[in-house]
Enzyme design. Sequence first.
Site, PDB file in Angstrom:
ATOM      1  N   TYR A 101       0.891  -1.296   0.067  1.00 25.02           N
ATOM      2  CA  TYR A 101      -0.068   0.001   0.073  1.00 25.02           C
ATOM      3  C   TYR A 101       0.837   1.100  -0.017  1.00 25.02           C
ATOM      4  CZ  TYR A 101      -3.275   3.380   1.464  1.00 25.02           C
ATOM      5  OH  TYR A 101      -4.175   4.566   1.536  1.00 25.02           O
ATOM      6  N   GLU A 189      -3.169   7.563  -4.174  1.00 23.62           N
ATOM      7  CA  GLU A 189      -3.276   6.249  -3.525  1.00 23.62           C
ATOM      8  C   GLU A 189      -2.868   5.108  -4.707  1.00 23.62           C
ATOM      9  OE1 GLU A 189      -6.130   4.556  -0.104  1.00 23.62           O
ATOM     10  OE2 GLU A 189      -6.869   3.816  -2.151  1.00 23.62           O
TER      11      GLU A 189
END
Lengths: 387, 387, 287, 287
Positions: A101, A189
């Site tokens: 992530y 993101e």
Amino acid sequence: MNLHEHQAKGLFSKIGIPVPIGRVATTVDEALVIAQDIGLPVVIKAQVLTGGRGKAGGVKVARTWDEVREYAGKILGMMIKDLIVHKVLVDPAANIAQEIYLAVAMDRQAGRPVLISSSEGGVEIEQVAHDKPEAIIREYIDPQLGLHDYQTRNVASAINLPRAHWRAFGDIARNLYRCYVENDATLTEINPLVITNEGQMVALDGKMVIDDNALYRHKDIAAMRDLTAEDEAETRAREAGIAYVKLNGQIGCMVNGAGLAMTTMDMTKLYGGADGIGPANFLDIGGGAQADKVAAALRIILSDSNVRSVLINIFGGITRADEVARGMIQAYNEVKPDVPIIIRLAGTNADEGREIINDAQIPYLFGAATLTEAAQKAVQAAKGALA
Amino acid sequence: MNLHEHQAKGLFSKIGIPVPIGRVATTVDEALVIAQDIGLPVVIKAQVLTGGRGKAGGVKVARTWDEVREYAGKILGMMIKDLIVHKVLVDPAANIAQEIYLAVAMDRQAGRPVLISSSEGGVEIEQVAHDKPEAIIREYIDPQLGLHDYQTRNVASAINLPRAHWRAFGDIARNLYRCYVENDATLTEINPLVITNEGQMVALDGKMVIDDNALYRHKDIAAMRDLTAEDEAETRAREAGIAYVKLNGQIGCMVNGAGLAMTTMDMTKLYGGADGIGPANFLDIGGGAQADKVAAALRIILSDSNVRSVLINIFGGITRADEVARGMIQAYNEVKPDVPIIIRLAGTNADEGREIINDAQIPYLFGAATLTEAAQKAVQAAKGALA
Amino acid sequence: MAILADKNTKVLVQGITGREGRFHTKQMIEFDTDVVGGVTPGKGGEWVEGKPVFDTVKQAVEITGANASVIFVPGPGAADAMFEAIDAGLDLVVCISDPVPLWDMLKVFNYLKRAESKTRLIGPNCPGLLTPGQAKLGIIPGVVGKPGSVGVVSKSGTLTYEVVYALSAAGLGQSTCVGIGGDPVPGTNFVEVLQMFEDDPQTEKVVLIGEIGGRAEIEAAEFIKKHMTKPVAAFIAGASAPPGTRMGHAGAIIEGGEGTVEQKAEALREAGVRVAENPEQIPGLLR
Amino acid sequence: MAILADKNTKVLVQGITGREGRFHTKQMIEFDTDVVGGVTPGKGGEWVEGKPVFDTVKQAVEITGANASVIFVPGPGAADAMFEAIDAGLDLVVCISDPVPLWDMLKVFNYLKRAESKTRLIGPNCPGLLTPGQAKLGIIPGVVGKPGSVGVVSKSGTLTYEVVYALSAAGLGQSTCVGIGGDPVPGTNFVEVLQMFEDDPQTEKVVLIGEIGGRAEIEAAEFIKKHMTKPVAAFIAGASAPPGTRMGHAGAIIEGGEGTVEQKAEALREAGVRVAENPEQIPGLLR
């Protein structure tokens, strides 16, 4: 403003972050052409501005031409959380060795952007935050100096990334930050950022949120707005300079000021919630309350067929409430709504304003002295119980 | 690294600063073609990397074709402070209503760039600083935030610029600062920045100095280096990784370290100055002193026909002086210089080093124990008085 | 006493020649504020409401001795106006402008955090502040207030007017009403204003008006619990707002499950704050 | 006592696995320095001269307790290495790297000026510092020094070695020798080091070695005149350098008629400093 996955990945790619070579299709045939270009297997991914599309069946790996046809056909036109899927992204399926992530977000309290990373990629970061908070690494960024190389190494080290990938990770993190800064994003993101079996790092999924306040200086991004993904009334409201968000309740709200608008919504829920009654929308009409803007707002509210009553709550401050009342009546006569409308005027000259409303003797137009009374009346009206 | 006027103005133009539409000519015919393109009258300006070209006759306004031919012919090939003019810039002559000075420079003490402006444009800023210091306005720039709009307005106000020009001035100042930052400049200067009779602001002359330490990240600018404007020996030295600056004296110097190299030069002047003797060059050979680098340095020094003696001053620190001495002898035998050479070795094992030099019994190769002795011997040798 | 501004505050209006600037300059003057001049680049030498207009804040400060400013310039120029005011050394800057890009505000915010800065910035995207009977810097309607001892701090505009109006109607006057604005990174936050109210002898009770999004109210609750001796009542707007949707204010958005009314009300209650379900309850909660 | 570094200073070497880093690590260890480890990204786990190598300064500090570092990484990576060292909270950072772009250094310089930073940076483009018999951070040949009471501060490298060597040969030992480097904007300037020498009980006399370019020596002269009680001797290099030409060091250039040896020597003499025409006179001037 939220960007679609393919739009975010387009911006990523432009700035040098490796992304899969897929393209967007709006029909099954287009999906087949793209799959032929990039070769099987492919991933077919619904492009909708909401989370949870995976669980909803909006992401499928197709290993044969028949599967491409089948899945593209199923996903296109599918409903995911009230949104129709108009487009799918057809990407090559990757051989994933590891999922990471990586995001740049805003820390409001610190007043700084923060690089967030985790070795637990591929799942929602809120889930990781809940289950395994120590797996989330945060590195604050000095907005005047940018992301230092050494910071990306600190993060790579903290998420136990194999050293062979540090340089690629650093490049991607720096580019992600540049993407954040140069596009006035409030979130960029990559989830997951994958290491493939071939040892490449690729941004498999991408998400970007752009600061609405800065859209004026990003015409290219503003033009990416997907009007098909948005309620038609919201589009019209934006064009009229009115802040409007459609919700699922029955009481249309028209208020001046965002905080008071939320509060008005809250009151309808407070007094109607037990009966399943609540706000149909957020609507901030802004400063003043000229008749034409009120009329436009009324039309937008009434375009929602769920609306059973309308609550207008205006605080007359510098604009006097009696003037507002006159504007209201004019707008009312223009739009001629067919549901009960409760008007509550407060502030300067509120009494006079209320008198003007009452004197107008318009059926379905009711005055209220307090917000509490107004909310209660609107709930009654929505239940058909207001005479 | 200093840029030519036309190079600086090229970078200005690229970043959005208005400059005249002229071009560079290397022959009279080219100058005529350019003048025909842009129309008479034109200004013909020598492109040399030194000040004072105006006084030297290197800038002329030509109002007829004959004048273009005459002035271009005169200026091309002219010598200005030891430099031959190889190129002229042919610019349209402007109708000047007002001349302003505008620059971004570095303030070392503050560690900040500073915007400098003056209503007294068109003359050297040092002259203004001397005659009318209050006419120079300085606005410091936070390197992390850049030049704020309001700062350019403060400056425009302080130099009494008519308000109609504030916006154009602000744009030019901001672009000049961007030009400074993006090119790693240590100086960007427009002098004069003119307001024409037509009310346009134009950068009539431009100067840029680029940070040599940052040239590695500006290949495009590094490629602009005008080798014809530079001593051939300097070019060769740079390629050999040696810092070398040609001067006008008779004693060639070879030293390790910039500060010690300057000091060595100073000593030759201190002891030879009364007889018109001084340093022929600055030369810093850098760390260590391998034979091949010493040989290269010797060849560069001896390529200057003014050199009558050579002073080699090496401080052996971590490298031992006896090793340096052996390298020296090897280099000497390779190059076989025909002028006296004085070698002074200091630091670790300096005595052993001196013995090695003395033992080698090379004619014209002399040792010295101290810098003072070495400098005095070099001066004697340059005068032909050293046996 | 009041906080931040009183009758001795000398106020400049940045953007005084614009429509909003002109209108609110008149309003501010009517409500006792000592407006000493205004700034609009390129319009120096004009007059607005009898006050001189200057080209730069620097000039205006030199000539008028101003120590505060209110900024009405449009969003794209707001950051520059804030830097100009800060660098001119003003004590107090109130930025009404909206929308201000978050990135612009980040630069201003981090600049203010440096030690050398002594400026207090309120806003942007805020209604400003009102010290009833003494000074008004911004757009809070002067008529809603009344001198007294309740300190009000809020993220909102009209909702604040409502509450202040209700307080005044109930006979509860205010020391100062401060609208800190609804942006994600305001120049001044709840905690800083609460500290000022705690320190202000005139203020006896405090009202806090928050909304969904961010953690500012949680931080306020932690501060109140540890440091405040004066009673606090609060209302948090947005109980009916769905997650992930911006409710008008750039900061009013529930993200990743954070910033709900429930969480905030819970934290405040735990800190001893009386939390209203309905803003009309607030005067009652202060009795 | 000495200044900046002594035998208790725990030193990291940034760029320890490079050619220069390795060589000078050995040299530093030989001259009594307490080198506790090194940093090279991607080489964590290796060993150099018996010292552990780490991937990041943060890890290295956590594990070794280092409070200082010497930077040998090449110019393009020098600024990042300085930021890494500063942000890791080291007390002392000595940056040997050259060339460092001026713009990179400006960022570091202004970052250090912020109040929260407690790091002292020496360099870049400097030989570092030597406290004879105790610690050596950088590349000054340890053999030239000798413990004693003369403080030396200099913009130069080999010229400093010369002077220090001459001092030692004359029996004048040194408290600490500090090479601040020849770049236009050094992390630490003459005045700051002079202040340290003035405050250091071990230091009795001071030698300052300057060069053409900039105003650092003028500022030093002003400081000496006002604040120094200890005798100072000085030498300024570059009397024979023509204006407008860079003499090796990025900072050594006479621009706009400023920064000549004459001006500097004059200012120093006026401040009571004994100025040498020839560096070999310096030991004599200290008698």
